[in-house]
Design a protein around this motif. Structure first.
Motif, mmCIF file in Angstrom:
data_model
loop_
_atom_site.group_PDB
_atom_site.id
_atom_site.type_symbol
_atom_site.label_atom_id
_atom_site.label_comp_id
_atom_site.label_asym_id
_atom_site.label_seq_id
_atom_site.Cartn_x
_atom_site.Cartn_y
_atom_site.Cartn_z
ATOM 1 N N LEU A 11 0.780 -1.207 -0.025
ATOM 2 C CA LEU A 11 -0.138 -0.050 -0.137
ATOM 3 C C LEU A 11 0.838 1.425 0.117
ATOM 4 N N ARG A 12 2.152 1.204 0.248
ATOM 5 C CA ARG A 12 2.844 2.483 0.060
ATOM 6 C C ARG A 12 2.905 3.162 -1.103
ATOM 7 N N THR A 17 2.957 0.516 -9.347
ATOM 8 C CA THR A 17 1.285 0.994 -9.462
ATOM 9 C C THR A 17 0.492 -0.266 -9.403
ATOM 10 N N GLY A 18 0.823 -1.085 -10.357
ATOM 11 C CA GLY A 18 -0.311 -2.400 -10.579
ATOM 12 C C GLY A 18 -0.426 -3.195 -9.282
ATOM 13 N N GLU A 19 0.677 -3.408 -8.442
ATOM 14 C CA GLU A 19 0.620 -4.106 -7.167
ATOM 15 C C GLU A 19 -0.028 -3.081 -6.132
ATOM 16 N N ARG A 20 0.187 -1.885 -6.127
ATOM 17 C CA ARG A 20 -0.381 -1.177 -5.128
ATOM 18 C C ARG A 20 -1.982 -1.037 -5.247
ATOM 19 N N ARG A 21 -2.433 -1.103 -6.480
ATOM 20 C CA ARG A 21 -3.838 -0.954 -7.063
ATOM 21 C C ARG A 21 -4.726 -2.125 -6.542
ATOM 22 N N ALA A 47 -10.665 6.875 -2.654
ATOM 23 C CA ALA A 47 -10.512 5.982 -3.888
ATOM 24 C C ALA A 47 -10.060 6.732 -5.246
ATOM 25 N N PRO A 48 -10.869 8.007 -5.565
ATOM 26 C CA PRO A 48 -10.384 8.572 -6.720
ATOM 27 C C PRO A 48 -9.028 9.394 -6.663
ATOM 28 N N ALA A 49 -8.536 9.843 -5.365
ATOM 29 C CA ALA A 49 -7.245 10.049 -5.011
ATOM 30 C C ALA A 49 -6.205 9.075 -5.189
ATOM 31 N N ASP A 50 -6.542 7.805 -5.402
ATOM 32 C CA ASP A 50 -5.629 6.622 -5.525
ATOM 33 C C ASP A 50 -5.924 6.121 -6.997
ATOM 34 N N GLY A 51 -6.399 6.927 -7.846
ATOM 35 C CA GLY A 51 -6.549 6.655 -9.284
ATOM 36 C C GLY A 51 -7.661 5.746 -9.875
#
Length: 168
Positions: A11-12, A17-21, A47-51
């Motif tokens: 989560l860091r 990117t794919g792993e975090r998502r 969630a929107p701030a996280d893409g």
């Protein structure tokens, strides 16, 4: 709680990117399983701030779990049915989740036989997809639905299946 702790490294912000998502989505589903609805509401707001796009099906399914908890059954039934129209396919965990949500909403609306159809599908799909936690939830919900229909033998069978899955 252990699963949430295990997700911390992924989560860091510096995680790929794919792993975090994927970790973020899994975090949301853990909150559903733990029935931490207020935490899930906060997660959905971030969630929107996280893409994540607001209309993303996986995000909408998480939001529908909150709506179901809040008793907004008409909204859940309508949106779950609409999302099923665009879901990727029957062999997808999201499709199974949407069928479970639709069945749950229909049960609360008193449309019990329709609910059985959707929740039975979800039970089967979660079994095939090797999703035992969601399968146990679906089996338990099916038990309650059959109980509401007065079909006690079937109700008991589904409650026992749910308990068997949970004890593994």
């Amino acid at each position: 709680e252990e699963a949430l702790a295990a997700l911390s490294p992924a989560l860091r912000a510096e995680a790929p990117t794919g792993e975090r998502r994927q970790a973020l989505l899994l975090h949301g589903w853990c909150l559903v399983e733990l029935k931490r609805h207020d935490d899930l509401r906060a997660w959905l707001e971030r969630a929107p701030a996280d893409g994540f796009a607001a209309d993303e099906p996986a995000l909408r399914a998480l939001a529908l779990n909150v709506a179901l908890f809040d008793g907004r059954h008409d909204e859940v039934a309508t949106e779950a049915a609409a999302l099923l129209e665009v879901a990727t396919g029957a062999a997808d965990p999201l499709h199974a989740e949407l069928r479970l949500l639709l069945g749950a909403a229909l049960r609360w609306q008193g449309r019990l036989q329709e609910a059985v159809t959707h929740v039975e599908f979800a039970c089967s799909a979660f079994t095939v997809l090797d999703e035992p936690v969601r399968g146990a939830v679906a089996a338990n919900f099916l038990g309650w639905t059959f109980l509401s229909l007065g079909r006690l033998d079937e109700s008991r069978r589904w409650f026992e299946k749910s308990l068997a899955i949970n004890s593994q």
